[in-house]
Design an enzyme around this catalytic site. Sequence first.
Site, PDB file in Angstrom:
ATOM      1  N   GLY A  48      68.654  20.895  27.512  1.00 52.63           N
ATOM      2  CA  GLY A  48      68.756  21.224  26.091  1.00 52.63           C
ATOM      3  C   GLY A  48      68.234  22.577  25.644  1.00 52.63           C
ATOM      4  N   GLU A 102      60.881  23.913  24.651  1.00 53.75           N
ATOM      5  CA  GLU A 102      61.687  22.711  24.417  1.00 53.75           C
ATOM      6  C   GLU A 102      62.677  22.951  23.291  1.00 53.75           C
ATOM      7  OE1 GLU A 102      62.661  20.061  25.570  1.00 53.75           O
ATOM      8  OE2 GLU A 102      61.098  18.743  26.353  1.00 53.75           O
ATOM      9  N   ASP A 106      60.643  15.011  20.051  1.00 51.83           N
ATOM     10  CA  ASP A 106      60.954  13.808  19.285  1.00 51.83           C
ATOM     11  C   ASP A 106      59.747  12.866  19.409  1.00 51.83           C
ATOM     12  OD1 ASP A 106      63.057  12.282  17.874  1.00 51.83           O
ATOM     13  OD2 ASP A 106      63.146  11.063  19.669  1.00 51.83           O
ATOM     14  N   GLY A 108      57.801  12.749  21.962  1.00 58.19           N
ATOM     15  CA  GLY A 108      56.790  13.462  22.727  1.00 58.19           C
ATOM     16  C   GLY A 108      56.590  12.897  24.132  1.00 58.19           C
ATOM     17  N   ASN A 109      57.336  11.848  24.479  1.00 57.82           N
ATOM     18  CA  ASN A 109      57.193  11.237  25.813  1.00 57.82           C
ATOM     19  C   ASN A 109      57.497  12.219  26.935  1.00 57.82           C
ATOM     20  OD1 ASN A 109      56.437   8.715  24.910  1.00 57.82           O
ATOM     21  ND2 ASN A 109      58.550   7.981  24.740  1.00 57.82           N
ATOM     22  N   LEU A 111      57.499  15.498  26.891  1.00 56.07           N
ATOM     23  CA  LEU A 111      56.499  16.552  26.895  1.00 56.07           C
ATOM     24  C   LEU A 111      55.202  16.109  27.552  1.00 56.07           C
ATOM     25  CD1 LEU A 111      56.290  19.321  25.829  1.00 56.07           C
ATOM     26  CD2 LEU A 111      55.340  18.411  23.726  1.00 56.07           C
ATOM     27  N   LYS A 134      60.305  16.774  15.298  1.00 58.22           N
ATOM     28  CA  LYS A 134      60.455  15.648  14.369  1.00 58.22           C
ATOM     29  C   LYS A 134      59.097  14.979  14.207  1.00 58.22           C
ATOM     30  CE  LYS A 134      65.219  14.332  15.646  1.00 58.22           C
ATOM     31  NZ  LYS A 134      66.034  13.348  16.396  1.00 58.22           N
ATOM     32  N   ASP A 162      72.772  17.956  22.763  1.00 58.08           N
ATOM     33  CA  ASP A 162      74.018  17.224  22.979  1.00 58.08           C
ATOM     34  C   ASP A 162      73.991  15.809  22.419  1.00 58.08           C
ATOM     35  OD1 ASP A 162      72.115  16.310  25.020  1.00 58.08           O
ATOM     36  OD2 ASP A 162      73.809  15.175  25.809  1.00 58.08           O
ATOM     37  N   ARG A 168      76.877  20.866  22.904  1.00 66.05           N
ATOM     38  CA  ARG A 168      75.862  21.893  23.212  1.00 66.05           C
ATOM     39  C   ARG A 168      76.314  23.292  22.816  1.00 66.05           C
ATOM     40  NH1 ARG A 168      71.898  19.409  26.404  1.00 66.05           N
ATOM     41  NH2 ARG A 168      72.633  17.871  27.911  1.00 66.05           N
TER      42      ARG A 168
HETATM   43  P1  IMP Z   1      61.177  12.806  23.462  1.00 66.28           P
HETATM   44  O1  IMP Z   1      60.757  12.535  24.883  1.00 66.28           O
HETATM   45  O2  IMP Z   1      61.377  11.537  22.670  1.00 66.28           O
HETATM   46  O3  IMP Z   1      60.282  13.782  22.725  1.00 66.28           O
HETATM   47  O4  IMP Z   1      62.633  13.397  23.485  1.00 66.28           O
HETATM   48  C1  IMP Z   1      62.911  14.505  24.179  1.00 66.28           C
HETATM   49  C2  IMP Z   1      64.365  14.665  24.532  1.00 66.28           C
HETATM   50  O5  IMP Z   1      65.250  13.733  23.879  1.00 66.28           O
HETATM   51  C3  IMP Z   1      64.792  16.020  24.045  1.00 66.28           C
HETATM   52  O6  IMP Z   1      64.425  17.007  24.972  1.00 66.28           O
HETATM   53  C4  IMP Z   1      66.266  15.825  23.887  1.00 66.28           C
HETATM   54  O7  IMP Z   1      66.901  16.023  25.117  1.00 66.28           O
HETATM   55  C5  IMP Z   1      66.419  14.389  23.449  1.00 66.28           C
HETATM   56  N1  IMP Z   1      66.533  14.287  21.980  1.00 66.28           N
HETATM   57  C6  IMP Z   1      65.612  13.837  21.107  1.00 66.28           C
HETATM   58  N2  IMP Z   1      66.062  13.896  19.842  1.00 66.28           N
HETATM   59  C7  IMP Z   1      67.331  14.407  19.917  1.00 66.28           C
HETATM   60  C8  IMP Z   1      68.333  14.710  18.934  1.00 66.28           C
HETATM   61  O8  IMP Z   1      68.186  14.535  17.706  1.00 66.28           O
HETATM   62  N3  IMP Z   1      69.508  15.221  19.424  1.00 66.28           N
HETATM   63  C9  IMP Z   1      69.734  15.435  20.745  1.00 66.28           C
HETATM   64  N4  IMP Z   1      68.813  15.170  21.692  1.00 66.28           N
HETATM   65  C10 IMP Z   1      67.627  14.648  21.281  1.00 66.28           C
HETATM   66 MG    MG Z   2      65.525  18.359  26.192  1.00 61.95          MG
END
Ligand code: IMP
Ligand code: MG
Length: 179
Positions: A48, A102, A106, A108-109, A111, A134, A162, A168
Amino acid sequence: MKRVRLHDKQFEISIPEPEIQAIVKKLADELNNDLNGKDVIFLAILNGSFMFAADLFRNINFHCQITFLKLASYSGSESSGTVKQLIGFNEDITAKTVIILEDIVDTGNTLSKIHKQLSYLKPAEIKIATFLYKPDAYKKEHPIDYVGIKIPNDFVVGYGLDYDGFGRNLRDLYKVVQD
Ligand code: IMP
Ligand code: MG
Protein backbone atom coordinates in the site's frame (compact mmCIF):
# COMPACT_ATOMS: atom_id res chain seq x y z
CA MET A 1 -19.31 14.09 -7.76
CA LYS A 2 -16.76 11.77 -9.39
CA ARG A 3 -17.46 8.12 -8.52
CA VAL A 4 -15.77 4.81 -9.25
CA ARG A 5 -16.95 1.24 -8.91
CA LEU A 6 -14.64 -1.54 -7.69
CA HIS A 7 -16.06 -5.05 -7.39
CA ASP A 8 -19.38 -4.66 -5.52
CA LYS A 9 -18.76 -1.19 -4.04
CA GLN A 10 -19.12 2.43 -5.11
CA PHE A 11 -16.55 5.01 -4.05
CA GLU A 12 -16.65 8.81 -4.08
CA ILE A 13 -13.80 11.31 -3.94
CA SER A 14 -12.53 12.02 -0.46
CA ILE A 15 -9.16 13.78 -0.92
CA PRO A 16 -8.29 15.14 -4.37
CA GLU A 17 -4.78 14.75 -5.78
CA PRO A 18 -3.58 18.36 -5.21
CA GLU A 19 -4.58 18.13 -1.57
CA ILE A 20 -2.78 14.78 -1.24
CA GLN A 21 0.38 16.31 -2.67
CA ALA A 22 0.16 19.24 -0.23
CA ILE A 23 -0.25 16.84 2.71
CA VAL A 24 2.75 14.78 1.62
CA LYS A 25 4.89 17.88 1.09
CA LYS A 26 4.04 19.15 4.59
CA LEU A 27 4.94 15.78 6.10
CA ALA A 28 8.26 15.76 4.22
CA ASP A 29 9.02 19.26 5.53
CA GLU A 30 8.44 18.07 9.11
CA LEU A 31 10.76 15.10 8.55
CA ASN A 32 13.38 17.35 6.92
CA ASN A 33 13.31 19.59 9.99
CA ASP A 34 13.41 16.83 12.59
CA LEU A 35 15.78 14.28 11.09
CA ASN A 36 18.51 16.17 9.29
CA GLY A 37 21.89 15.01 10.64
CA LYS A 38 20.65 11.61 11.80
CA ASP A 39 21.54 8.27 10.20
CA VAL A 40 18.07 7.64 8.74
CA ILE A 41 16.64 4.69 6.85
CA PHE A 42 13.05 4.87 5.62
CA LEU A 43 11.23 1.57 5.61
CA ALA A 44 8.18 1.51 3.36
CA ILE A 45 5.63 -1.21 3.98
CA LEU A 46 4.42 -2.84 0.76
CA ASN A 47 2.14 -2.95 -1.04
CA GLY A 48 0.00 0.00 0.00
CA SER A 49 2.67 2.58 0.77
CA PHE A 50 4.56 2.48 -2.54
CA MET A 51 2.99 5.64 -3.96
CA PHE A 52 3.15 7.64 -0.74
CA ALA A 53 6.75 6.51 -0.20
CA ALA A 54 7.79 7.63 -3.70
CA ASP A 55 6.15 11.06 -3.38
CA LEU A 56 7.41 11.62 0.14
CA PHE A 57 10.96 10.50 -0.62
CA ARG A 58 11.21 12.89 -3.58
CA ASN A 59 10.64 15.70 -1.08
CA ILE A 60 13.25 14.56 1.44
CA ASN A 61 16.33 16.74 1.18
CA PHE A 62 18.91 15.17 3.46
CA HIS A 63 21.30 12.26 2.94
CA CYS A 64 19.44 9.02 3.84
CA GLN A 65 18.37 5.56 2.71
CA ILE A 66 15.10 3.85 1.81
CA THR A 67 14.15 0.20 1.64
CA PHE A 68 10.91 -1.74 1.28
CA LEU A 69 9.42 -4.65 3.09
CA LYS A 70 6.45 -6.90 2.84
CA LEU A 71 4.64 -8.89 5.46
CA ALA A 72 3.84 -12.49 4.65
CA SER A 73 0.90 -14.07 6.45
CA TYR A 74 0.85 -17.79 6.90
CA SER A 75 -0.96 -20.10 9.25
CA GLY A 76 1.68 -21.53 11.54
CA SER A 77 1.44 -25.26 12.19
CA GLU A 78 1.89 -24.79 15.91
CA SER A 79 0.11 -21.54 16.63
CA SER A 80 -3.57 -21.25 15.99
CA GLY A 81 -3.44 -17.64 14.84
CA THR A 82 -2.02 -16.03 11.76
CA VAL A 83 1.68 -15.31 11.91
CA LYS A 84 3.12 -12.33 10.09
CA GLN A 85 6.73 -12.38 9.09
CA LEU A 86 8.89 -9.72 7.53
CA ILE A 87 10.10 -10.77 4.10
CA GLY A 88 12.60 -9.26 1.71
CA PHE A 89 14.37 -7.57 4.55
CA ASN A 90 18.08 -7.90 5.10
CA GLU A 91 19.25 -4.37 5.79
CA ASP A 92 21.50 -3.57 8.70
CA ILE A 93 19.51 -1.09 10.79
CA THR A 94 21.69 -1.30 13.89
CA ALA A 95 22.04 2.14 15.52
CA LYS A 96 20.02 3.80 12.74
CA THR A 97 16.90 5.94 12.95
CA VAL A 98 14.21 3.86 11.27
CA ILE A 99 11.18 5.67 9.87
CA ILE A 100 8.38 3.25 9.04
CA LEU A 101 6.29 4.51 6.11
CA GLU A 102 2.68 3.34 6.05
CA ASP A 103 -0.17 4.18 3.72
CA ILE A 104 -2.68 3.89 6.54
CA VAL A 105 -2.78 3.03 10.22
CA ASP A 106 -6.10 1.45 11.08
CA THR A 107 -6.21 -0.89 14.13
CA GLY A 108 -2.41 -0.66 14.44
CA ASN A 109 -1.99 -4.46 14.48
CA THR A 110 0.32 -4.50 11.46
CA LEU A 111 2.41 -1.68 12.81
CA SER A 112 2.79 -3.22 16.21
CA LYS A 113 4.07 -6.50 14.70
CA ILE A 114 6.57 -4.69 12.52
CA HIS A 115 7.70 -2.54 15.43
CA LYS A 116 8.32 -5.58 17.61
CA GLN A 117 10.35 -7.44 14.98
CA LEU A 118 12.43 -4.39 14.10
CA SER A 119 13.26 -3.67 17.71
CA TYR A 120 15.16 -7.01 17.88
CA LEU A 121 17.53 -5.56 15.27
CA LYS A 122 18.66 -2.82 17.68
CA PRO A 123 18.00 0.40 15.77
CA ALA A 124 18.73 3.69 17.59
CA GLU A 125 15.02 4.57 17.36
CA ILE A 126 11.91 3.66 15.40
CA LYS A 127 9.42 6.30 14.31
CA ILE A 128 6.26 6.02 12.30
CA ALA A 129 5.10 8.19 9.43
CA THR A 130 1.73 7.42 7.90
CA PHE A 131 -0.20 9.13 5.15
CA LEU A 132 -3.59 8.27 6.69
CA TYR A 133 -4.58 7.58 10.29
CA LYS A 134 -7.93 6.37 11.57
CA PRO A 135 -7.83 7.38 15.27
CA ASP A 136 -11.25 5.82 15.99
CA ALA A 137 -10.00 2.41 14.85
CA TYR A 138 -6.56 2.52 16.51
CA LYS A 139 -6.18 0.05 19.38
CA LYS A 140 -2.48 0.26 20.27
CA GLU A 141 -0.27 2.33 22.54
CA HIS A 142 2.57 3.27 20.18
CA PRO A 143 2.50 6.96 19.36
CA ILE A 144 2.06 7.70 15.65
CA ASP A 145 4.85 10.24 15.26
CA TYR A 146 4.02 11.72 11.85
CA VAL A 147 0.50 11.79 10.44
CA GLY A 148 -0.43 13.16 7.02
CA ILE A 149 -4.14 13.40 7.77
CA LYS A 150 -6.60 11.83 10.20
CA ILE A 151 -9.70 10.34 8.60
CA PRO A 152 -12.95 8.86 9.94
CA ASN A 153 -13.48 5.13 10.08
CA ASP A 154 -14.51 4.76 6.39
CA PHE A 155 -12.95 2.31 3.96
CA VAL A 156 -10.79 4.20 1.45
CA VAL A 157 -9.02 3.36 -1.83
CA GLY A 158 -6.66 5.03 -4.27
CA TYR A 159 -3.18 6.51 -3.97
CA GLY A 160 -1.75 3.03 -3.41
CA LEU A 161 -4.58 1.65 -1.27
CA ASP A 162 -6.71 -1.15 -2.66
CA TYR A 163 -10.03 -2.89 -2.37
CA ASP A 164 -9.32 -6.55 -3.03
CA GLY A 165 -6.36 -5.76 -5.26
CA PHE A 166 -7.89 -2.93 -7.30
CA GLY A 167 -7.95 0.85 -7.06
CA ARG A 168 -4.29 1.43 -6.23
CA ASN A 169 -3.71 3.48 -9.40
CA LEU A 170 -6.38 6.10 -8.63
CA ARG A 171 -4.67 9.47 -8.23
CA ASP A 172 -7.23 10.80 -5.73
CA LEU A 173 -8.32 9.14 -2.49
CA TYR A 174 -11.86 7.72 -2.55
CA LYS A 175 -14.12 6.59 0.27
CA VAL A 176 -16.78 3.92 0.12
CA VAL A 177 -20.36 5.05 -0.43
CA GLN A 178 -22.60 3.45 2.19
CA ASP A 179 -25.82 2.14 0.69
P1 IMP B 1 -4.11 -2.33 10.63
O1 IMP B 1 -3.19 -3.49 10.89
O2 IMP B 1 -5.52 -2.61 11.08
O3 IMP B 1 -3.60 -1.01 11.16
O4 IMP B 1 -4.29 -2.20 9.07
C1 IMP B 1 -3.24 -2.03 8.27
C2 IMP B 1 -3.48 -2.42 6.84
O5 IMP B 1 -4.86 -2.69 6.51
C3 IMP B 1 -3.10 -1.25 5.98
O6 IMP B 1 -1.72 -1.23 5.77
C4 IMP B 1 -3.92 -1.49 4.76
O7 IMP B 1 -3.24 -2.38 3.91
C5 IMP B 1 -5.19 -2.13 5.26
N1 IMP B 1 -6.26 -1.13 5.43
C6 IMP B 1 -6.75 -0.63 6.58
N2 IMP B 1 -7.72 0.28 6.35
C7 IMP B 1 -7.85 0.35 4.99
C8 IMP B 1 -8.70 1.12 4.12
O8 IMP B 1 -9.55 1.93 4.51
N3 IMP B 1 -8.52 0.90 2.77
C9 IMP B 1 -7.61 0.02 2.28
N4 IMP B 1 -6.79 -0.70 3.06
C10 IMP B 1 -6.92 -0.55 4.41
MG1 MG C 1 -0.49 -1.43 4.05
